[in-house]
Scaffold this motif. Structure first.
Motif, PDB file in Angstrom:
ATOM      1  N   LEU A 130      33.748  43.809  72.151  1.00 53.22           N
ATOM      2  CA  LEU A 130      32.908  44.976  72.389  1.00 53.22           C
ATOM      3  C   LEU A 130      33.224  46.046  71.366  1.00 53.22           C
ATOM      4  O   LEU A 130      34.294  46.035  70.752  1.00 53.22           O
ATOM      5  N   ALA A 131      32.289  46.974  71.218  1.00 52.46           N
ATOM      6  CA  ALA A 131      32.494  48.137  70.349  1.00 52.46           C
ATOM      7  C   ALA A 131      31.923  49.357  71.046  1.00 52.46           C
ATOM      8  O   ALA A 131      31.096  49.238  71.953  1.00 52.46           O
ATOM      9  N   ARG A 132      32.398  50.504  70.640  1.00 48.02           N
ATOM     10  CA  ARG A 132      31.876  51.781  71.140  1.00 48.02           C
ATOM     11  C   ARG A 132      31.158  52.472  69.995  1.00 48.02           C
ATOM     12  O   ARG A 132      31.544  52.338  68.845  1.00 48.02           O
ATOM     13  N   ALA A 133      30.145  53.236  70.372  1.00 44.61           N
ATOM     14  CA  ALA A 133      29.398  54.003  69.375  1.00 44.61           C
ATOM     15  C   ALA A 133      28.831  55.242  70.052  1.00 44.61           C
ATOM     16  O   ALA A 133      28.575  55.226  71.251  1.00 44.61           O
ATOM     17  N   PRO A 134      28.655  56.317  69.273  1.00 44.61           N
ATOM     18  CA  PRO A 134      28.031  57.510  69.855  1.00 44.61           C
ATOM     19  C   PRO A 134      26.614  57.176  70.328  1.00 44.61           C
ATOM     20  O   PRO A 134      25.908  56.399  69.698  1.00 44.61           O
ATOM     21  N   ASN A 135      26.220  57.758  71.437  1.00 41.95           N
ATOM     22  CA  ASN A 135      24.862  57.576  71.929  1.00 41.95           C
ATOM     23  C   ASN A 135      23.924  58.324  70.990  1.00 41.95           C
ATOM     24  O   ASN A 135      24.160  59.492  70.685  1.00 41.95           O
ATOM     25  N   PRO A 136      22.853  57.658  70.521  1.00 47.39           N
ATOM     26  CA  PRO A 136      21.960  58.313  69.559  1.00 47.39           C
ATOM     27  C   PRO A 136      21.196  59.514  70.125  1.00 47.39           C
ATOM     28  O   PRO A 136      20.767  60.380  69.369  1.00 47.39           O
ATOM     29  N   ASP A 137      21.057  59.569  71.447  1.00 42.49           N
ATOM     30  CA  ASP A 137      20.305  60.663  72.068  1.00 42.49           C
ATOM     31  C   ASP A 137      21.176  61.791  72.593  1.00 42.49           C
ATOM     32  O   ASP A 137      20.681  62.883  72.845  1.00 42.49           O
ATOM     33  N   ASP A 138      22.466  61.505  72.796  1.00 39.28           N
ATOM     34  CA  ASP A 138      23.380  62.490  73.364  1.00 39.28           C
ATOM     35  C   ASP A 138      24.732  62.331  72.681  1.00 39.28           C
ATOM     36  O   ASP A 138      25.479  61.397  72.968  1.00 39.28           O
ATOM     37  N   GLY A 139      25.017  63.223  71.768  1.00 35.48           N
ATOM     38  CA  GLY A 139      26.240  63.137  70.972  1.00 35.48           C
ATOM     39  C   GLY A 139      27.521  63.180  71.791  1.00 35.48           C
ATOM     40  O   GLY A 139      28.576  62.774  71.325  1.00 35.48           O
ATOM     41  N   ARG A 140      27.447  63.642  73.035  1.00 40.65           N
ATOM     42  CA  ARG A 140      28.643  63.686  73.889  1.00 40.65           C
ATOM     43  C   ARG A 140      28.910  62.360  74.573  1.00 40.65           C
ATOM     44  O   ARG A 140      30.024  62.101  75.015  1.00 40.65           O
ATOM     45  N   ALA A 141      27.875  61.520  74.670  1.00 42.25           N
ATOM     46  CA  ALA A 141      27.988  60.249  75.394  1.00 42.25           C
ATOM     47  C   ALA A 141      28.433  59.126  74.454  1.00 42.25           C
ATOM     48  O   ALA A 141      28.178  59.161  73.250  1.00 42.25           O
TER      49      ALA A 141
END
Length: 121
Positions: A58-69
């Motif tokens: 798995l990988a994590r990435a910033p949510n494109p619609d909400d920079g905090r998520a």
């Protein structure tokens, strides 16, 4: 459950880890949405994702619609493990499902997809 547990063990995963891979096979979810979907606390989900991330699944990435998520997504290696698990489950269940008429097999597949949230194969 026994079939799923064996598929997870064959991949050196817990049943929950295999479920996460299956859920993420065709989507990218916020960490909180994934935790809610599985009925886990966010801290438990973070630990589970940490372990899978270290294994390259798995990988994590910033949510494109909400920079905090933060979103969680499956890697190529994770997708391969998920695909092998799905194929193993399908093979193990084939003797049972093979006896059903085609319409019943489709209905059963539809119901299982609704239950686990992702195609079996």
């Amino acid at each position: 459950m026994a079939v799923l547990t064996k598929a997870a063990a064959d991949a050196d995963l817990s049943l929950t880890q295999l479920r996460v891979l299956a859920i993420l096979r065709d989507r990218r979810l916020r960490m909180t949405a994934l935790a809610d979907y599985l009925g886990l606390e966010k801290s438990t989900m973070s630990g589970l994702v940490d372990r899978a991330e270290k294994r390259g699944l798995l990988a994590r990435a910033p949510n494109p619609d909400d920079g905090r998520a933060v979103d969680v997504l499956i890697t190529v290696a994770g997708a391969e493990v998920a695909d092998r698990g799905a194929a193993e489950v399908a093979r193990a269940l084939a003797p049972l499902t093979g006896a059903l008429p085609p319409a019943d097999r489709r209905r059963l597949t539809d119901l299982l997809v609704r239950m686990i949230g992702t195609p079996l194969a």
